[in-house]
Scaffold this active site. Sequence first.
Site, PDB file in Angstrom:
ATOM      1  CG  ASP A 129     -14.886  20.738  36.313  1.00 52.82           C
ATOM      2  OD1 ASP A 129     -15.225  20.079  35.308  1.00 52.82           O
ATOM      3  OD2 ASP A 129     -14.873  20.267  37.451  1.00 52.82           O
ATOM      4  CG  ASP A 144     -17.470  14.291  35.808  1.00 55.29           C
ATOM      5  OD1 ASP A 144     -17.295  13.080  35.567  1.00 55.29           O
ATOM      6  OD2 ASP A 144     -17.814  14.709  36.906  1.00 55.29           O
TER       7      ASP A 144
HETATM    8  N1  GLY Z   1     -17.855  16.270  39.191  1.00 49.38           N
HETATM    9  C1  GLY Z   1     -18.947  16.898  38.608  1.00 49.38           C
HETATM   10  C2  GLY Z   1     -20.211  16.269  38.995  1.00 49.38           C
HETATM   11  O1  GLY Z   1     -20.490  16.141  40.175  1.00 49.38           O
HETATM   12  O2  GLY Z   1     -20.959  15.893  38.138  1.00 49.38           O
END
Ligand code: GLY
Length: 414
Positions: free
Chosen positions: A134, A194
């Site tokens: 991320d 994601d």
């Molecule tokens: N894992 C990132 C989200 O909650 O979208």
Amino acid sequence: MKPYLAIGLAIVALLSAGPIAWADAETDLKAKLPEMFAKSAAHYKALDAATTPLMKGKPVNTLENGDLYLPHGWLAWKGRAEYDMHSVYWWTAGHYPGTLWYLYEATDDAFFRERATVWTEILAPIAKVENDHDVGFMMNCSYGNARRLLKTDTYDALLLKTATSLSTRFHPRLGLIRAWGPMEDKSEFTVIPDTMMNLEILEVAAGLPGGEKRFDEIARSHADVTMKNHFRPDGGCYHVLDYDRETGHVKTIRRGQGASCETAWSRGESWGIYGYAMMYRFTKDARYLAFSRKLADFAMNHTNMPADGIPYWDYGRPGEERDSSAGAIMASGLLELSQWLGPAEGAPYRAFAVKQLLALSSPDYFSEGNEIGHFLLKHGTGFKPNKLEIDTPLNYGDYYYLEALLRFRKLAKK
Ligand code: GLY
């Protein structure tokens, strides 16, 4: 699909929505933009005043190791009227400064440039993080927007370093970026939709002076393998896939933040719509555009999609909580998709995004006063299966809502 057939279908879709209603909706949203930007700016000035003293203070979430904290949410879902501050190492750390950058873009108010710079620059240590995919969200939403809006190369070295760190999570044989866990841990290799969003920093970095070609190659490879394995034939997403490193096959499917392995988690679907439209922006690979469109068709035409276009938290859980963040991410992605498809084929996607943005700008979703700590959007759902962040504001919901309004403002000017 043949172009004349696609244009025909687009016209039928628009006529069935009613061309006058569609034009009226665009006019309504355009007229609402100044009001929504002004209200958002007032909310965030209050939010910034309330949370700046908490940047170095005792964090609400003590599970994290960072020593600086940013506004992530509002803890009313736990029965507490207080801010949910998360460390600079949390995946949403870039969304708060990013929202301030969007408010600077929307209003040209120097207050937002100054505050965005302060909150952005506390994220510098993230450039070296190699144990989390991320870093793309964190650094591109903050430093990426700073670079774009300030037209500066001051932050290029940090963006390049982040892309180098993220690249260490790429497994060449699998052709994928690992989501969580250290690369040397052989017990699993998790991938989630994601991650499509974290590819943007690789593409941005590939285009910077000194940017490596492999950043683009890694992003394309990850997008290709994700396209093959992460979505069902109808376009619905899985959340967590665990890959076998030897065979490259999917070992297990986990429901993750979704309701089950058989349903589609709505924010995951929105990440996919947005992520493949974004990949088309950088690569002009028509497969990515077609795939974003396929995922958008799944979501827009789903029998469980509510009339206002803001999804339930999972497409398989009609009647339960909505996820306004999934609606905001989807609206922003649909606007990009519509732009690349062109006026005729893009029209139904643009119309759907406009409907979503009108809903999000209404009192049904947009907060009044200090209702939710001055965040903008009510009714986000973070992680329902773990009973976390249900029916609550989420900083990334606000970020993509403002991004979508800004995208619409640009499109409406043309
Ligand atoms: N894992 C990132 C989200 O909650 O979208």
